[in-house]
Design a protein around this motif. Structure first.
Motif, PDB file in Angstrom:
ATOM      1  N   MET A 175       0.823  -1.196   0.000  1.00 34.51           N
ATOM      2  CA  MET A 175       0.000   0.000   0.000  1.00 34.51           C
ATOM      3  C   MET A 175       0.864   1.255   0.000  1.00 34.51           C
ATOM      4  SD  MET A 175      -3.146  -1.033   0.046  1.00 34.51           S
ATOM      5  CE  MET A 175      -4.158   0.257   0.714  1.00 34.51           C
ATOM      6  N   ILE A 176       1.838   1.268  -0.868  1.00 41.47           N
ATOM      7  CA  ILE A 176       2.712   2.429  -0.941  1.00 41.47           C
ATOM      8  C   ILE A 176       1.990   3.625  -1.554  1.00 41.47           C
ATOM      9  CG2 ILE A 176       4.876   3.254  -1.965  1.00 41.47           C
ATOM     10  CD1 ILE A 176       5.980   0.488  -1.647  1.00 41.47           C
ATOM     11  N   GLN A 177       0.910   3.403  -2.259  1.00 40.20           N
ATOM     12  CA  GLN A 177       0.216   4.485  -2.929  1.00 40.20           C
ATOM     13  C   GLN A 177      -0.730   5.262  -2.017  1.00 40.20           C
ATOM     14  OE1 GLN A 177      -0.239   1.274  -3.535  1.00 40.20           O
ATOM     15  NE2 GLN A 177      -2.380   0.773  -3.701  1.00 40.20           N
ATOM     16  N   ARG A 178      -0.669   5.041  -0.712  1.00 37.97           N
ATOM     17  CA  ARG A 178      -1.522   5.779   0.209  1.00 37.97           C
ATOM     18  C   ARG A 178      -1.083   7.236   0.267  1.00 37.97           C
ATOM     19  NH1 ARG A 178      -1.231   2.971   5.715  1.00 37.97           N
ATOM     20  NH2 ARG A 178       0.934   3.417   5.307  1.00 37.97           N
ATOM     21  N   ILE A 179      -1.994   8.103   0.694  1.00 40.32           N
ATOM     22  CA  ILE A 179      -1.720   9.536   0.706  1.00 40.32           C
ATOM     23  C   ILE A 179      -0.605   9.888   1.690  1.00 40.32           C
ATOM     24  CG2 ILE A 179      -3.551  10.067   2.373  1.00 40.32           C
ATOM     25  CD1 ILE A 179      -2.677  12.267  -0.609  1.00 40.32           C
ATOM     26  N   GLN A 180      -0.525   9.172   2.817  1.00 37.94           N
ATOM     27  CA  GLN A 180       0.532   9.491   3.772  1.00 37.94           C
ATOM     28  C   GLN A 180       1.911   9.110   3.231  1.00 37.94           C
ATOM     29  OE1 GLN A 180      -2.132   7.626   4.528  1.00 37.94           O
ATOM     30  NE2 GLN A 180      -1.611   5.876   5.785  1.00 37.94           N
ATOM     31  N   SER A 181       1.961   8.102   2.386  1.00 39.13           N
ATOM     32  CA  SER A 181       3.238   7.750   1.758  1.00 39.13           C
ATOM     33  C   SER A 181       3.687   8.852   0.805  1.00 39.13           C
ATOM     34  CB  SER A 181       3.115   6.437   1.011  1.00 39.13           C
ATOM     35  OG  SER A 181       2.774   5.395   1.886  1.00 39.13           O
ATOM     36  N   ILE A 182       2.747   9.439   0.114  1.00 36.03           N
ATOM     37  CA  ILE A 182       3.071  10.546  -0.781  1.00 36.03           C
ATOM     38  C   ILE A 182       3.554  11.747   0.019  1.00 36.03           C
ATOM     39  CG2 ILE A 182       2.076  12.176  -2.441  1.00 36.03           C
ATOM     40  CD1 ILE A 182       0.261   9.840  -3.342  1.00 36.03           C
ATOM     41  N   PHE A 183       2.894  12.031   1.147  1.00 36.41           N
ATOM     42  CA  PHE A 183       3.340  13.138   1.998  1.00 36.41           C
ATOM     43  C   PHE A 183       4.752  12.895   2.529  1.00 36.41           C
ATOM     44  CE2 PHE A 183      -1.252  14.352   2.979  1.00 36.41           C
ATOM     45  CZ  PHE A 183      -1.201  15.474   2.180  1.00 36.41           C
TER      46      PHE A 183
ATOM     47  N   LYS B 143      -5.810   8.251  10.881  1.00 28.41           N
ATOM     48  CA  LYS B 143      -7.102   7.965  10.242  1.00 28.41           C
ATOM     49  C   LYS B 143      -7.165   6.523   9.755  1.00 28.41           C
ATOM     50  CE  LYS B 143     -10.104   9.990   6.739  1.00 28.41           C
ATOM     51  NZ  LYS B 143     -10.193  11.012   5.691  1.00 28.41           N
ATOM     52  N   ASP B 144      -6.081   6.034   9.151  1.00 33.21           N
ATOM     53  CA  ASP B 144      -6.024   4.637   8.718  1.00 33.21           C
ATOM     54  C   ASP B 144      -6.100   3.681   9.897  1.00 33.21           C
ATOM     55  OD1 ASP B 144      -5.976   5.022   6.049  1.00 33.21           O
ATOM     56  OD2 ASP B 144      -3.891   4.423   5.748  1.00 33.21           O
ATOM     57  N   ASN B 145      -5.434   4.016  10.968  1.00 37.48           N
ATOM     58  CA  ASN B 145      -5.444   3.176  12.164  1.00 37.48           C
ATOM     59  C   ASN B 145      -6.862   3.057  12.730  1.00 37.48           C
ATOM     60  OD1 ASN B 145      -3.973   1.515  13.750  1.00 37.48           O
ATOM     61  ND2 ASN B 145      -3.043   3.122  14.975  1.00 37.48           N
ATOM     62  N   LYS B 146      -7.574   4.170  12.767  1.00 38.84           N
ATOM     63  CA  LYS B 146      -8.961   4.134  13.245  1.00 38.84           C
ATOM     64  C   LYS B 146      -9.844   3.315  12.311  1.00 38.84           C
ATOM     65  CE  LYS B 146      -8.987   8.498  15.737  1.00 38.84           C
ATOM     66  NZ  LYS B 146      -9.527   9.872  15.764  1.00 38.84           N
TER      67      LYS B 146
ATOM     68  N   ASN C   9      10.387   5.385   6.350  1.00 43.34           N
ATOM     69  CA  ASN C   9       9.043   5.360   6.918  1.00 43.34           C
ATOM     70  C   ASN C   9       7.975   5.040   5.869  1.00 43.34           C
ATOM     71  OD1 ASN C   9       7.275   5.539   9.004  1.00 43.34           O
ATOM     72  ND2 ASN C   9       7.378   7.743   9.187  1.00 43.34           N
ATOM     73  N   ILE C  10       8.260   5.302   4.619  1.00 44.12           N
ATOM     74  CA  ILE C  10       7.301   5.013   3.550  1.00 44.12           C
ATOM     75  C   ILE C  10       7.010   3.518   3.472  1.00 44.12           C
ATOM     76  CG2 ILE C  10       6.976   5.065   1.053  1.00 44.12           C
ATOM     77  CD1 ILE C  10       8.688   7.606   1.034  1.00 44.12           C
ATOM     78  N   PHE C  11       8.029   2.695   3.682  1.00 43.65           N
ATOM     79  CA  PHE C  11       7.891   1.258   3.490  1.00 43.65           C
ATOM     80  C   PHE C  11       7.446   0.517   4.748  1.00 43.65           C
ATOM     81  CE2 PHE C  11      10.999   2.864   0.463  1.00 43.65           C
ATOM     82  CZ  PHE C  11      10.338   2.546  -0.707  1.00 43.65           C
ATOM     83  N   LEU C  12       7.090   1.217   5.792  1.00 47.39           N
ATOM     84  CA  LEU C  12       6.601   0.590   7.022  1.00 47.39           C
ATOM     85  C   LEU C  12       5.079   0.645   7.105  1.00 47.39           C
ATOM     86  CD1 LEU C  12       9.201   2.009   9.549  1.00 47.39           C
ATOM     87  CD2 LEU C  12       9.130  -0.266   8.570  1.00 47.39           C
ATOM     88  N   TYR C  13       4.414   0.539   5.965  1.00 46.11           N
ATOM     89  CA  TYR C  13       2.965   0.697   5.934  1.00 46.11           C
ATOM     90  C   TYR C  13       2.228  -0.439   6.635  1.00 46.11           C
ATOM     91  CZ  TYR C  13       3.624  -2.357   1.907  1.00 46.11           C
ATOM     92  OH  TYR C  13       3.992  -3.374   1.088  1.00 46.11           O
ATOM     93  N   LYS C  14       2.856  -1.582   6.865  1.00 46.17           N
ATOM     94  CA  LYS C  14       2.175  -2.685   7.548  1.00 46.17           C
ATOM     95  C   LYS C  14       2.130  -2.490   9.051  1.00 46.17           C
ATOM     96  CE  LYS C  14       3.103  -6.155   4.081  1.00 46.17           C
ATOM     97  NZ  LYS C  14       3.727  -7.437   3.771  1.00 46.17           N
ATOM     98  N   ASN C  15       3.051  -1.711   9.581  1.00 51.01           N
ATOM     99  CA  ASN C  15       3.112  -1.456  11.015  1.00 51.01           C
ATOM    100  C   ASN C  15       2.834   0.033  11.238  1.00 51.01           C
ATOM    101  OD1 ASN C  15       3.580  -1.459  13.724  1.00 51.01           O
ATOM    102  ND2 ASN C  15       5.596  -2.404  13.604  1.00 51.01           N
ATOM    103  N   ARG C  16       1.565   0.390  11.350  1.00 54.63           N
ATOM    104  CA  ARG C  16       1.179   1.786  11.437  1.00 54.63           C
ATOM    105  C   ARG C  16       1.636   2.458  12.719  1.00 54.63           C
ATOM    106  NH1 ARG C  16      -2.481  -1.014   9.144  1.00 54.63           N
ATOM    107  NH2 ARG C  16      -3.586  -1.462  11.068  1.00 54.63           N
ATOM    108  N   SER C  17       1.714   1.731  13.812  1.00 51.87           N
ATOM    109  CA  SER C  17       2.158   2.352  15.055  1.00 51.87           C
ATOM    110  C   SER C  17       3.644   2.715  14.972  1.00 51.87           C
ATOM    111  CB  SER C  17       1.894   1.431  16.243  1.00 51.87           C
ATOM    112  OG  SER C  17       2.580   0.211  16.088  1.00 51.87           O
ATOM    113  N   LEU C  18       4.454   1.850  14.368  1.00 56.66           N
ATOM    114  CA  LEU C  18       5.869   2.175  14.174  1.00 56.66           C
ATOM    115  C   LEU C  18       6.027   3.315  13.170  1.00 56.66           C
ATOM    116  CD1 LEU C  18       8.844   1.511  14.738  1.00 56.66           C
ATOM    117  CD2 LEU C  18       8.721  -0.140  12.865  1.00 56.66           C
ATOM    118  N   GLN C  19       5.190   3.311  12.157  1.00 55.91           N
ATOM    119  CA  GLN C  19       5.230   4.374  11.164  1.00 55.91           C
ATOM    120  C   GLN C  19       4.887   5.722  11.801  1.00 55.91           C
ATOM    121  OE1 GLN C  19       2.363   3.998   7.973  1.00 55.91           O
ATOM    122  NE2 GLN C  19       3.875   4.691   6.482  1.00 55.91           N
ATOM    123  N   LEU C  20       3.909   5.719  12.678  1.00 56.21           N
ATOM    124  CA  LEU C  20       3.534   6.945  13.385  1.00 56.21           C
ATOM    125  C   LEU C  20       4.652   7.412  14.303  1.00 56.21           C
ATOM    126  CD1 LEU C  20       1.142   8.890  13.762  1.00 56.21           C
ATOM    127  CD2 LEU C  20       0.396   7.447  15.637  1.00 56.21           C
TER     128      LEU C  20
END
Length: 151
Positions: free
Chosen positions: A1-9, A139-142, A68-79
């Motif tokens: 899910m690299i194409q998510r908006i937070q990855s772009i940011f 938002k994704d986490n929720k 941080n872009i490639f840590l999309y599977k672990n949202r808490s670590l990404q945050l």
């Protein structure tokens, strides 16, 4: 899910911070000979290459934002890493401000000849982009937690 908006940011934040290594993105500059005799402005510009601490902090911020872009599977670590990156960028602003202040500590008349350049605003833009990335990660986490409740 690299194409998510937070990855772009986060990619945009890493790209913005990498602009500080380009020669045309200085923090401040001056063409006056009095200012050029000062420590930071020997080449006429105050940029990221004037201090090794700034170079390493900028490299750390770029690498953290890019990893941080490639840590999309672990949202808490990404945050967490995104918040650490914001702290690193804030420390870039603080270290740059301290270096600038110490350079002109007793020479206030020379500061009139110093011009602010585009590179000064790049850390603030990167912090804003990472803030928006944090907002979308939360938002994704929720959303994921609400889907888990439906199962």
């Amino acid at each position: 899910m690299i194409q998510r908006i937070q990855s772009i940011f986060m990619l945009l934040a890493a790209a913005c911070m990498s602009f500080l290594y380009l020669p045309s993105f200085e923090f401040a500059g001056s063409e006056t000979p009095e200012v050029r005799s000062a420590g930071l402005f020997t080449d006429g510009y105050f940029n990221s290459y004037d201090n090794t601490i700034l170079v390493s902090l900028i490299a750390g911020a770029i690498s953290l934002a890019f990893i941080n872009i490639f840590l999309y599977k672990n949202r808490s670590l990404q945050l967490l890493l995104s918040r650490i990156t914001i702290v690193v960028i804030f420390s870039i602003i603080v270290v740059g401000g301290i270096l600038f202040y110490l350079n002109f500590e007793n020479r206030q008349s020379e500061m009139e000849h110093v011009n602010i350049r585009l590179g000064l605003f790049i850390p603030f833009v990167s912090m804003a982009l990472l803030y928006f990335a944090n907002k979308y990660i939360i938002k994704d986490n929720k959303l994921v937690k609400s889907m888990d409740r439906l199962r």
